[in-house]
Enzyme design. Structure first.
Site, mmCIF file in Angstrom:
data_model
loop_
_atom_site.group_PDB
_atom_site.id
_atom_site.type_symbol
_atom_site.label_atom_id
_atom_site.label_comp_id
_atom_site.label_asym_id
_atom_site.label_seq_id
_atom_site.Cartn_x
_atom_site.Cartn_y
_atom_site.Cartn_z
ATOM 1 N N GLU A 58 -2.038 -1.432 1.154
ATOM 2 C CA GLU A 58 -3.190 -2.579 1.103
ATOM 3 C C GLU A 58 -2.640 -3.328 -0.235
ATOM 4 O O GLU A 58 -3.863 -4.005 -1.330
ATOM 5 C CB GLU A 58 -4.262 -3.008 1.113
ATOM 6 C CG GLU A 58 -4.827 -2.694 3.201
ATOM 7 C CD GLU A 58 -5.873 -2.569 3.465
ATOM 8 O OE1 GLU A 58 -6.451 -2.599 3.015
ATOM 9 O OE2 GLU A 58 -5.412 -3.596 4.556
ATOM 10 N N GLU A 104 -2.942 -2.828 10.648
ATOM 11 C CA GLU A 104 -4.565 -2.986 11.413
ATOM 12 C C GLU A 104 -4.948 -3.997 11.930
ATOM 13 O O GLU A 104 -5.148 -4.985 11.458
ATOM 14 C CB GLU A 104 -5.315 -3.024 10.468
ATOM 15 C CG GLU A 104 -4.803 -1.268 9.291
ATOM 16 C CD GLU A 104 -5.733 -1.143 7.861
ATOM 17 O OE1 GLU A 104 -7.172 -1.724 7.982
ATOM 18 O OE2 GLU A 104 -5.494 -0.445 7.533
#
Length: 506
Positions: free
Chosen positions: A186, A255
């Site tokens: 991320e 995710e």
């Protein structure tokens, strides 16, 4: 008696080769194209779920893997936690709950693939984001940027993990279950603050990962400018609108948040089963071919492993398998049914790209048609009102915020808003232990004879290592993360001046 002679050397060599082959699995070739991961030349539609090995126990792993397999998963995904594997620089721990090899083998034993997210920064509501504390004290280090001390340590640990997996023959290219790996995590959410050095760092990280020659694709999540040949992926509650940054990359969702983490004092997170199922179906409807639940089993933050402000010991995450390893109904069962329906569509999904068709306001269809193959997804994206739509001359009722799955473009096998699986509740009971004994005595006597122990710690500064400093201290530099507590004590001196006031009453 028969004479014993020597076998010809060529026969001996052949027998040895056969013995070696018998002890190993056939290598698997994993690549990708614009539609999907390609395993041994075949595009695959995959369903995955996150299970973190340090958040459960080795005895739980086989059961968790079997429940994942029974729930329709093809793959499990896990971060690799640097701090637990290298608590002291150069000293490694791959035992007990940190036995990554055993964990990956448990997945393989259940017939599951593995996505290994090395990071090595993982976030994950984990202490220090998974970085070992000693990293903080390396002179001149700056984390997650074009900084030589940091890159040296990151590369050394990444190489250690890859070598450990290769040594156990766990990559698909060796016949193992690992078909995908991740580097960084991320970073796109924060890279703007790093500027040009951040961009340089990402290019370096991608190149370093590819050079490790694992034989499987690498990904970066939440990183739009992911360098080729890596794949950029999506994280979030919904990723159906995500588009990879290169047209040659498949649409992957690393995710899909099945719930959320729990904070001390906060409400227990909850994501409705119908909403999660809707998000999954929409992703495959709109061209996705791999999605992963974060989490599928959340587990427990043992010891002091939880990170962030007030993250609780429980990492249950409202996942399909709860903190204790029990299936959560109806979430686990309904998602299993969703996976079955999607798998029925797989031949059509891997054969072509979807075509879009409007079915009216807030209603749409995506159709996968190639020759005799046809699969359709009908969606009502209105979260308030049910709709009746017409598709291929036939009427279909779509509840609000739902997707109907038609593996043959005719018959609905599942609607995401209609749950047919078992609904169950779990009740935790106190077995044979009461707050008062039968004779009316306190339980303190029972506690005193149990294996539990406790310590009395006086409040305030009582240690010999107390120091006097002006102002507040930086927590990590002061405690080296040996404790979550740093006591402050201050003293105020107030001078009291007595003032005599004479009051004259007239």
């Amino acid at each position: 008696m028969a004479a014993v002679g020597r076998l010809p050397s060529a026969v001996v060599a052949l027998l040895l080769a056969l013995l070696c082959l018998a002890g190993t699995s056939a290598a698997t070739n994993v690549t990708y194209d614009h539609r999907a991961l390609v395993i041994d030349g075949v595009r695959r539609v995959l369903v995955s779920g996150s299970i973190h090995y340090p958040r459960s126990t080795p005895d739980m792993w086989p059961g968790l893997m079997q429940k994942a397999k029974d729930g329709g998963l093809d793959m499990v995904e896990t971060y690799v936690f640097w701090d637990v594997h290298e608590p002291v620089r150069g000293q490694y721990d791959f035992e007990g709950r940190n036995d990554l090899v055993r964990f990956v083998k448990a997945a393989a034993d259940a017939g599951l693939y593995v996505h290994l997210r090395i990071g090595p920064y993982v976030c994950a509501e984990w202490n220090y984001g998974g970085f070992p504390l000693w990293l903080h004290f390396i002179p001149g280090i700056k984390f997650r940027t074009d900084n030589e001390p940091f890159k040296t340590e990151m590369q050394r640990f990444t190489e250690k993990v890859v070598a450990t997996m290769k040594g156990a023959g766990l990559y698909a290219s060796q016949g193992g279950p690992i078909i995908l790996s991740q580097i960084e995590n991320e970073y796109g959410n924060i890279d703007a603050s790093y500027g040009a050095p951040g961009k340089s760092y990402i290019r370096w990280a991608a190149g370093m990962a590819v050079a490790l020659d694992t034989g499987v694709p690498w990904v970066m999540c939440q990183q739009a400018d992911t360098p080729a040949p890596l794949i950029n992926t999506c994280n979030g509650f919904y990723c159906d609108q995500f588009t990879p940054s290169l047209s040659s990359r498949p649409k992957l969702w690393t995710e899909n948040w099945s719930g959320w983490f729990l904070s001390f004092g906060g409400a227990v997170p909850y994501r409705p089963t119908e909403d999660l199922a809707f998000a999954v179906a929409r992703f495959y409807q709109r061209g996705g071919t791999l999605q992963n639940y974060y989490m599928y089993h959340g587990g427990t933050n043992f010891g002091r492993s939880s990170g962030g402000p007030f993250i609780s010991t429980s990492y249950d995450y409202d996942a399909p398998i709860d903190e204790y390893g029990l299936v959560r109904q109806p979430k686990w069962g309904h998602l299993r049914d969703v996976h079955k329906a999607i798998k029925m569509c797989e031949p059509a999904l891997i054969a072509t790209d979807p075509s879009y068709m409007s079915l009216g306001q807030n209603a749409e269809a995506h159709v996968y048609k190639a020759g005799s193959l046809c699969a359709a997804f009908l969606a009502n994206i209105d979260n308030q009102s049910d709709k009746t739509v017409t598709f291929n001359g036939k009427a279909y009722k779509l509840p609000a915020w739902s997707v109907s799955i038609l593996p043959d473009c005719k018959n609905v096998v599942l609607n995401t808003a209609q749950i047919n699986s078992q609904v169950a509740s779990t009740q935790m009971r106190n077995l044979g232990f009461s707050t008062q004994a039968s004779d009316g005595s306190s339980v303190e006597a029972e506690l005193a004879s149990s294996t539990w122990s406790y310590a009395v710690e006086p409040v305030g500064i009582t240690k010999e290592n107390a120091m006097t400093k002006p102002g507040l201290m930086e927590q990590i530099n002061t405690t080296a993360d040996a404790s979550d507590f740093l006591w402050y004590s201050t003293r105020y001196r107030i001078a009291l001046v007595a003032v005599l006031v004479h009051m004259v009453i007239v």
